[in-house]
Design an enzyme around this catalytic site. Structure first.
Site, PDB file in Angstrom:
ATOM      1  N   HIS A 283     -19.875  26.061   6.691  1.00  0.00           N
ATOM      2  CA  HIS A 283     -20.239  25.143   7.770  1.00  0.00           C
ATOM      3  C   HIS A 283     -21.388  25.714   8.580  1.00  0.00           C
ATOM      4  O   HIS A 283     -21.672  26.913   8.519  1.00  0.00           O
ATOM      5  CB  HIS A 283     -19.039  24.885   8.698  1.00  0.00           C
ATOM      6  CG  HIS A 283     -18.641  26.092   9.497  1.00  0.00           C
ATOM      7  ND1 HIS A 283     -17.853  27.099   8.979  1.00  0.00           N
ATOM      8  CD2 HIS A 283     -18.939  26.466  10.772  1.00  0.00           C
ATOM      9  CE1 HIS A 283     -17.685  28.040   9.895  1.00  0.00           C
ATOM     10  NE2 HIS A 283     -18.336  27.680  10.996  1.00  0.00           N
TER      11      HIS A 283
ATOM     12  N   HIS B 283     -26.917  28.816  11.451  1.00  0.00           N
ATOM     13  CA  HIS B 283     -26.716  29.592  10.236  1.00  0.00           C
ATOM     14  C   HIS B 283     -25.338  29.306   9.644  1.00  0.00           C
ATOM     15  O   HIS B 283     -24.504  28.683  10.284  1.00  0.00           O
ATOM     16  CB  HIS B 283     -26.840  31.097  10.534  1.00  0.00           C
ATOM     17  CG  HIS B 283     -25.744  31.607  11.412  1.00  0.00           C
ATOM     18  ND1 HIS B 283     -25.779  31.510  12.794  1.00  0.00           N
ATOM     19  CD2 HIS B 283     -24.546  32.191  11.122  1.00  0.00           C
ATOM     20  CE1 HIS B 283     -24.676  32.030  13.306  1.00  0.00           C
ATOM     21  NE2 HIS B 283     -23.904  32.440  12.306  1.00  0.00           N
TER      22      HIS B 283
END
Length: 197
Positions: free
Chosen positions: A150, A62
């Site tokens: 990220h 995620h």
């Protein structure tokens, strides 16, 4: 052996057990591709340097939009409610995200996370983070402007030079408020909000 002195107010705080954060999750196919890449990255690293990194499972991949804190003994209801109020106020259209490079959040010589990052393809995530941040600030939650979009692929990895990777791309149609059971590798969805701007 002498007894340890006990001074009121100086006892160690209990360790955190619960985390709270907003996240964006990839679709199942994209997550599976990223997990496969993470496993290959770990295998290549082990072969090259003998370091055994730990790849993240597909269902845990995620983007953390905003970490709201780690807490001992459960999540504070007032923080959860403030987060939900802030999320409802966010108005934004769905967008496409693309991560096209692998990099390291490790600091030499220590081991750390290997991550997917991007440039132009992560602007939508930055905009969503900024909108959420503004809404949280209005609800009295301390601002935190630190945000590097990220996806963490693996932990315990040596430092690597940023390099191109096969793009991981998906349509972001919602974001979620997540309860993390710290140390138990379990995330619970508390609420989801569609992007319908």
């Amino acid at each position: 052996m002498p007894e340890q002195l006990w001074l009121p107010g100086l006892e160690a705080p209990p360790p955190p057990t619960d985390g709270l954060f907003f996240a964006v999750y990839p679709d199942a196919n994209t997550a599976a591709g990223m997990a496969k890449f993470a496993q290959q990255l770990c295998a290549d690293t082990r072969e090259r340097s003998g370091v055994r990194g730990k790849a993240i499972a597909a269902n845990h991949l995620h983007v953390t939009l905003r970490h709201l804190g780690n807490f001992a003994g459960g999540l504070p209801a007032d923080v959860v409610e403030a987060a939900k109020r802030a999320a409802v106020a966010v108005s934004m259209a769905p967008f496409t995200v693309e991560f096209d490079a692998v990099a390291s959040f490790a600091k030499r010589p220590r081991l750390g996370p290997a991550v997917l990052v991007g440039e132009h393809g992560v602007r939508g995530l930055q905009a969503l983070h900024d909108a959420l941040e503004a809404s949280l600030r209005e609800d009295g939650i301390e601002p935190d402007a630190r945000f590097t979009p990220h996806v963490t692929l693996a932990y315990g990895m040596p430092w690597i030079e940023r390099r191109p990777a096969e793009p991981a791309c998906w349509n972001v149609r919602e974001f979620a408020l997540m309860h993390s059971l710290l140390g138990r590798t379990k995330h619970i969805v508390l609420a989801r909000w569609p992007l319908v701007g």
